[in-house]
Structure formats: C-alpha cells, structure tokens
Motif scaffolding. Structure first.
Motif, short mmCIF file in Angstrom:
data_model
loop_
_atom_site.label_atom_id
_atom_site.label_comp_id
_atom_site.label_asym_id
_atom_site.label_seq_id
_atom_site.Cartn_x
_atom_site.Cartn_y
_atom_site.Cartn_z
N UNK A 18 0.83 -1.21 0.00
CA UNK A 18 0.00 0.00 0.00
C UNK A 18 0.87 1.26 0.00
N UNK A 19 0.23 2.40 -0.23
CA UNK A 19 1.00 3.63 -0.46
C UNK A 19 1.76 4.09 0.78
N UNK A 20 1.30 3.71 1.98
CA UNK A 20 2.01 4.15 3.19
C UNK A 20 3.36 3.45 3.35
N UNK A 21 3.58 2.38 2.62
CA UNK A 21 4.82 1.61 2.72
C UNK A 21 5.86 2.02 1.70
N UNK A 22 5.51 3.01 0.86
CA UNK A 22 6.36 3.32 -0.29
C UNK A 22 7.07 4.67 -0.16
N UNK A 23 8.19 4.78 -0.86
CA UNK A 23 8.90 6.04 -0.99
C UNK A 23 8.24 6.87 -2.10
N UNK A 24 8.67 8.12 -2.31
CA UNK A 24 8.02 8.96 -3.33
C UNK A 24 8.06 8.39 -4.75
N UNK A 28 8.63 0.04 -2.60
CA UNK A 28 8.63 -0.30 -1.19
C UNK A 28 9.88 0.20 -0.48
N UNK A 29 9.70 0.77 0.70
CA UNK A 29 10.84 1.18 1.51
C UNK A 29 11.60 -0.05 2.00
N UNK A 30 12.90 0.10 2.16
CA UNK A 30 13.71 -1.02 2.68
C UNK A 30 13.27 -1.39 4.09
N UNK A 31 12.89 -0.42 4.88
CA UNK A 31 12.42 -0.71 6.24
C UNK A 31 11.11 -1.49 6.20
N UNK A 32 10.23 -1.14 5.28
CA UNK A 32 8.96 -1.84 5.18
C UNK A 32 9.16 -3.26 4.64
N UNK A 33 10.15 -3.43 3.79
CA UNK A 33 10.50 -4.77 3.34
C UNK A 33 10.88 -5.64 4.53
N UNK A 76 6.45 -2.61 -5.93
CA UNK A 76 5.93 -1.25 -5.98
C UNK A 76 4.49 -1.21 -5.49
N UNK A 77 4.01 0.00 -5.30
CA UNK A 77 2.65 0.22 -4.83
C UNK A 77 1.65 -0.57 -5.69
N UNK A 78 0.77 -1.31 -5.03
CA UNK A 78 -0.25 -2.10 -5.71
C UNK A 78 0.16 -3.52 -6.01
#
Length: 251
Positions: A18-24, A28-33, A76-78
C-alpha cells in the motif's frame, strides 16, 4: 496457543503493497521490506506454537541477532507479493530462518536471519522453553547467495548524528525495534542511492539492546561500493549495518 491444524514447516503469505509503505518513487521502503519479512516469520511462529504470546508464558521472546537481505528488485505500490519462509536450523536458544519474496512467481528478494531466545525479565539469552520438534528443518535450502556475517567496523569512522531513543522507537519487547536501527541509518544515506534502488544487499548485526532515553551516536565509514554504519552507546557498539551498492555494470 496450541499448534495450529494449519501449521506447515514452510509458510507462504501474500501481502498487498500500500502507499504508506512506499517512498516517493512508488517502490517499497527497505524498512517496510524488513517489516514484511518479520511479520511473515511471526505468523509462522504463531502457527507453530512458538509465538511471542506463547513464549511470554515463560518470559521469553525471539530477538533478531543478524540479518542479510539480497535484493534484485523492490515491489511497488499495488503489487501483491508472496513471502515464503522456512527454518534452516533450530536448537536450544538459536534459530536460522530463511525468507524469500516473489512477485508474479519471480523471486526478487532473499533473506537469511539469525534469531535468539531472549528472557524479557532477565534480559539475556536462554534455551527455548517450548517444544519445537514438529518443525521440519531445511538446512540445505538457502534463500541468499551469501550467509549473514559479522560486520568488521573500521576505526576510521565519522560521527554523523546523535539521537535519543524515544517511545516511538520501542516495540513490544520494550527495546528499540530492529527496523528502527535501519531507519536511523538510511535517513543518513544519499536519497538518490535509495530512490534509484542501488542497494544490492545489506547486512545487519544487532549487538546490544537500546532502551527509552538512551543516547546514541551514529557513525559512518563510506567506501566505493560499500557503506558501513555503526551505532554506539557510551563508546560500545550496539548495531552495525553494511550496505553494498550495485556497481555501474550491475545497473
């Protein structure tokens, strides 16, 4: 909780990014991974009767000691990702767990993690108090090309930042969550390296726990294709992170 009737020694879970887990850039952010990897590991331990809730009857918890992540690409998002996990070894107070991430059947991330059983009252490692013989082990099934390793911290390092551990950094074990260490360090990396997905792999060593109001210093040793961060408290190393960047030939 008892062992679930749905328990299997190898578990696959799907997650939608989801979009809250992603960078601009939408990836996906490495932390969220790392969060997804840990959530999948936690789900497997819950089905197998060795979850945090189960272990707390004996004042125990799993804590992460070492972790290696190898990245071909980021979701990526989605995207819907499938995270599969299994155990390479498990005895007494230690366990090595493997995880891999797939998108559309293609593996994009592999991780090897080293966990220790930690007494949350005595604040020290001890043997697991719960039965675990029902877990089939897969010692030869590796998720990474290289195993986790001890990070050599060079003395020629620069202090970049000083931080005080706050409440939002703590987890249910009442110490700084392991993903927070990664977040603190990545915030000091050139954003272009992260947004352009130039991180090929990273290793993390968790050496000493940090508690609320602890003051720490973050150090950096930057080389051509590698960057080593370390976090110290009162001159004692609590954490080390080694980032390996893709060379131009790998991009």
């Amino acid at each position: 909780m008892p062992i679930s009737p749905n328990f299997t020694s190898m578990l696959s879970k799907t997650w939608e990014i989801n979009f809250t887990q992603c960078t601009p850039n939408g990836y996906l952010k490495y932390t969220e991974l790392c969060n997804l990897l840990q959530l999948t590991a936690a789900a497997h331990s819950e089905l197998g009767g060795i979850s945090f809730a189960d272990m707390q009857e004996f004042h125990q918890a799993w804590v992460l000691s070492r972790m290696r992540v190898e990245i071909e690409a980021l979701p990526k998002w989605g995207d819907t990702v499938t995270v599969t996990t299994w155990i390479n070894s498990l005895e007494n107070s230690r366990s090595v767990r493997a995880l891999e991430v797939q998108v559309n059947g293609v593996k994009i991330v592999g991780s090897e993690t080293f966990w220790a059983v930690f007494n949350t009252q005595k604040r020290r490692p001890e043997a697991l108090a719960l039965p675990y013989a029902h877990f089939e082990l897969f010692p030869d099934k590796k998720a990474t090309a290289t195993s986790f390793s001890k990070i050599n911290i060079d003395s020629g390092r620069e202090i970049l930042f000083e931080k005080t551990v706050c409440l939002s950094d703590l987890d249910i074990v009442n110490h700084a969550n392991n993903v927070k260490y990664l977040e603190w360090c990545l915030d000091l990396v050139d954003p272009k390296l992260l947004l352009k997905q130039k991180v090929a792999s990273f290793d993390m060593n968790f050496l000493k726990e940090l508690s609320l109001n602890d003051t720490v210093q973050i150090h950096e040793n930057l080389q051509e294709e590698t960057c080593i961060f370390s976090i110290t408290k009162e001159d004692k190393t609590c954490f080390a992170l080694q980032l390996h960047f893709k060379s131009n030939s790998e991009l």
